[in-house]
Each structure stands twice: as C-alpha cells, then as structure tokens.
Scaffold this motif. Structure first.
Motif, PDB file in Angstrom:
ATOM      1  N   ALA A 212       0.830  -1.211   0.000  1.00  0.00           N
ATOM      2  CA  ALA A 212       0.000   0.000   0.000  1.00  0.00           C
ATOM      3  C   ALA A 212       0.861   1.255   0.000  1.00  0.00           C
ATOM      4  O   ALA A 212       0.547   2.238  -0.697  1.00  0.00           O
ATOM      5  N   HIS A 213       1.952   1.248   0.746  1.00  0.00           N
ATOM      6  CA  HIS A 213       2.823   2.420   0.812  1.00  0.00           C
ATOM      7  C   HIS A 213       3.470   2.695  -0.536  1.00  0.00           C
ATOM      8  O   HIS A 213       3.533   3.849  -0.997  1.00  0.00           O
ATOM      9  N   LEU A 214       3.958   1.643  -1.198  1.00  0.00           N
ATOM     10  CA  LEU A 214       4.656   1.844  -2.479  1.00  0.00           C
ATOM     11  C   LEU A 214       3.699   2.196  -3.602  1.00  0.00           C
ATOM     12  O   LEU A 214       4.063   2.918  -4.537  1.00  0.00           O
ATOM     13  N   LEU A 215       2.473   1.717  -3.531  1.00  0.00           N
ATOM     14  CA  LEU A 215       1.503   1.964  -4.601  1.00  0.00           C
ATOM     15  C   LEU A 215       0.660   3.217  -4.377  1.00  0.00           C
ATOM     16  O   LEU A 215      -0.146   3.575  -5.228  1.00  0.00           O
ATOM     17  N   ALA A 216       0.858   3.855  -3.223  1.00  0.00           N
ATOM     18  CA  ALA A 216       0.062   5.051  -2.905  1.00  0.00           C
ATOM     19  C   ALA A 216       0.347   6.180  -3.892  1.00  0.00           C
ATOM     20  O   ALA A 216       1.457   6.346  -4.373  1.00  0.00           O
TER      21      ALA A 216
END
Length: 216
Positions: A212-216
C-alpha cells in the motif's frame, strides 16, 4: 520507471533458522562458543567476513576468512541434506506480483552469495520477477552502496526513481549512501526504531502495508 530493490533474507524470505544453525556449526568447528542466536541475527545482512568481524571483534582477518569459508561449507552441507528452509514471508509473493502489475521494475541487493540467492529465488518460484540480482560475491558489504548502484544501472533507473526495501539498518544506510529512498520492514532482524534512525522514510508492519505504501 519505478525501481524497487529488495533485500532477501529477513525481507523476502525467512532463513533465520538455517543461518543460526550454520553459524553454530561454524563456531563449533573452530572450537569456539557460538554467540546467542539473538546476536547472530544482528549480523544478518552483512557479507560473511564482516559478519564474522561483528560476531568476533577480537579476531583477525585470517580467522574471519577461515570462519566465513567454514560457514559456507556448513550451509552447503545443510542444503544438500535438505535441512535448509527459506520460505517466503506470507504476503510477499502477492506484494511482488502487485508491484510488477503496477509497472514497477524489481531487483535484489543482498549479502547472500550468487549461488545461495539463485537457489532461494528458484525454490520459491520468483526468480523471473527480478531484472537485477546483486550479491556479496561481486560487491563490498552493505552499507556500501555499490550493489544498489549496480542494480540501478542494470535496470536503467536513477536515484529519484528507486526505493530500497530491507529489514536492517544496513539496508537503510546503503539507501542513504546511494541517495535513494529507504523503506523498512518490521518482520526481519532489526527493530523499527533502528530502521527509522538509519534513514527509513517508513517501516511496514506487513507485506500488505508495504504494498500500500509503495503503490500510494
């Protein structure tokens, strides 16, 4: 271009039992008392000679080299006998596949050997996901930035397009040395506070949170 460079042991795979057992066999072979497993785990992420230096600070380079070679033999023997388990952490496969699907390029930068990394990735069926594999066989130990810089070169990425993902302060320090973002994970060998202190912009508690952090 978005490049995610992953550490391997402690980030992608859980190999701590195999590492500790091989290290204990190494110390026994040299008539030495092995450190506690908690201490052994602290050295994971360093190249073997540097790990031996950390575990035996009073030793000289000759002894560190000899013990590194013994460790390699002990680990190879354990693998031959089927005693090495290096499973992916739960949720890692899905995270890698989601990043790939979203257009990320993936690479690995690890203190493992070429042979050990290839065996580990092949056994887990994820070798084809990575465009660059950098190991301790061809680079100085972390936190030197050489393996991360080579991963960027092979992937055709620059520092602004790259993030280093790992479970140790060595990974975060390497990221800082290469001027790339560092993201820590909380399921490996170093505590989140250490990762943040070493320069992590974020520490994920689960692979899903990392995704989720990288794709935010």
């Amino acid at each position: 271009m978005k490049l995610a460079v992953f550490d391997c042991d402690g980030t992608l795979i859980d190999g701590q039992a195999a590492i500790c057992e091989a290290m204990e066999a190494t110390f026994a072979a040299h008539d030495l008392t092995a450190p506690a497993r908690s201490t052994i785990r602290r050295a994971v992420g360093l190249s073997l000679p540097q790990a031996m230096r950390a575990l035996l600070p009073e030793s000289d380079g000759e002894q560190q080299h000899a013990m590194a070679e013994t460790y390699k033999q002990a680990f190879r023997q354990a693998r031959t006998e089927g005693r090495v388990s290096q499973p992916l952490f739960e949720g890692i496969r899905e995270t890698l596949e989601a990043l790939k699907e979203a257009g990320w390029t993936l690479a690995v930068a690890t203190g493992m050997s070429d042979r050990g990394l290839a065996h580990c990735l092949a056994n887990n069926g994820i070798a084809e996901l990575f465009v660059s594999l950098q190991t301790a066989d061809r680079h100085p130990s972390k936190p030197h930035p050489a393996m991360l810089e080579e991963a960027m070169f092979e992937a055709g990425a620059n520092a602004e397009q790259t993030v280093m993902i790992g479970d140790t302060a060595y990974d975060m320090e390497m990221a800082k040395a290469a001027w790339v973002r560092g993201v820590g994970v909380d399921w490996g060998y170093h505590h989140p506070e250490e990762l943040m202190k070493a320069g992590a912009e974020f520490v994920a508690e689960t692979p899903g949170q990392l995704r989720a952090h990288l794709l935010a």
